[in-house]
Design a protein around this motif. Sequence first.
Motif, PDB file in Angstrom:
ATOM      1  N   SER A  23       2.028   2.906 -11.611  1.00 28.36           N
ATOM      2  CA  SER A  23       1.420   3.543 -10.453  1.00 28.36           C
ATOM      3  C   SER A  23       0.344   4.511 -10.943  1.00 28.36           C
ATOM      4  N   CYS A  24       0.755   5.577 -11.582  1.00 26.61           N
ATOM      5  CA  CYS A  24      -0.179   6.607 -12.047  1.00 26.61           C
ATOM      6  C   CYS A  24      -1.229   6.045 -13.012  1.00 26.61           C
ATOM      7  N   TYR A  50       0.539   1.014  -6.492  1.00 24.19           N
ATOM      8  CA  TYR A  50       0.268   2.367  -6.020  1.00 24.19           C
ATOM      9  C   TYR A  50       1.083   2.732  -4.781  1.00 24.19           C
ATOM     10  N   SER A  51       1.041   1.900  -3.785  1.00 19.39           N
ATOM     11  CA  SER A  51       1.622   2.265  -2.484  1.00 19.39           C
ATOM     12  C   SER A  51       3.135   2.089  -2.466  1.00 19.39           C
ATOM     13  N   PRO A  52       3.808   2.837  -1.576  1.00 19.45           N
ATOM     14  CA  PRO A  52       5.246   2.633  -1.410  1.00 19.45           C
ATOM     15  C   PRO A  52       5.563   1.178  -1.029  1.00 19.45           C
ATOM     16  N   ASN A  56       7.952  -1.440  -3.073  1.00 20.77           N
ATOM     17  CA  ASN A  56       9.078  -2.111  -2.420  1.00 20.77           C
ATOM     18  C   ASN A  56       8.932  -3.629  -2.509  1.00 20.77           C
ATOM     19  N   ARG A  57       7.763  -4.142  -2.186  1.00 21.29           N
ATOM     20  CA  ARG A  57       7.538  -5.589  -2.113  1.00 21.29           C
ATOM     21  C   ARG A  57       7.673  -6.270  -3.469  1.00 21.29           C
ATOM     22  N   TYR A  58       7.063  -5.728  -4.495  1.00 25.62           N
ATOM     23  CA  TYR A  58       7.019  -6.393  -5.798  1.00 25.62           C
ATOM     24  C   TYR A  58       8.154  -6.005  -6.743  1.00 25.62           C
ATOM     25  N   LEU A  59       8.732  -4.818  -6.519  1.00 22.45           N
ATOM     26  CA  LEU A  59       9.724  -4.310  -7.469  1.00 22.45           C
ATOM     27  C   LEU A  59      11.075  -3.997  -6.838  1.00 22.45           C
ATOM     28  N   GLY A  60      11.147  -4.056  -5.520  1.00 26.98           N
ATOM     29  CA  GLY A  60      12.409  -3.773  -4.846  1.00 26.98           C
ATOM     30  C   GLY A  60      12.766  -2.297  -4.786  1.00 26.98           C
ATOM     31  N   THR A  65      15.133   5.559  -1.448  1.00 29.29           N
ATOM     32  CA  THR A  65      14.914   6.298  -2.704  1.00 29.29           C
ATOM     33  C   THR A  65      13.620   7.087  -2.627  1.00 29.29           C
ATOM     34  N   ILE A  66      12.565   6.450  -2.125  1.00 27.93           N
ATOM     35  CA  ILE A  66      11.267   7.127  -1.992  1.00 27.93           C
ATOM     36  C   ILE A  66      11.395   8.331  -1.063  1.00 27.93           C
TER      37      ILE A  66
END
Length: 171
Positions: A23-24, A50-52, A56-60, A65-66
């Motif tokens: 992300s960063c 980057y986005s929440p 969620n979509r690619y990494l579950g 948690t967010i």
Amino acid sequence: MELLKRITDYLIDNELRLATAESCTAGLIFSELARVPGSGQNIDCGLGVYSPQSKNRYLGVSYDTIERYGLTSEAVSGEMASGALDNNDADVALANTGIAGPNPGDDGTPIGTVCFAWAFRHNGDHHLYCETRRFDGERNQVRLSAAHYALERLPHYHRLCLESGAKTDKA
């Protein structure tokens, strides 16, 4: 370049295949390592998330948690690394989420704060290590420092994983 070569050699010597979830650093870990000739044989993929929604979509990564820990948290980086490890052909996954600047996080997280996670698959077990660091400098200095730090710590956490596995094997 010496760090990048050393990590490439480490991946090759230990027969590790790497995935990143960034992300960063926005793919900088993956890109930096790819500068080394021959590194491609031990890199599976690099994901810029980057986005929440993409986390969620690619990494579950769970929205719970967010919401509970915030985007810049070890909990989120841990779920990112676990998702990258589980969803790809890799033995090790590096993940990070943080605030590179120019502004602090919406929750007041200081510029330069980066949460890292290293996930390993070893002898059928999943090992996860997380830590948070703060880097000085402007946006791209923070990103590059964070990318290099993630790579630099990979051998340390891999050795901990191997030691943990050895203790389990003896029990």
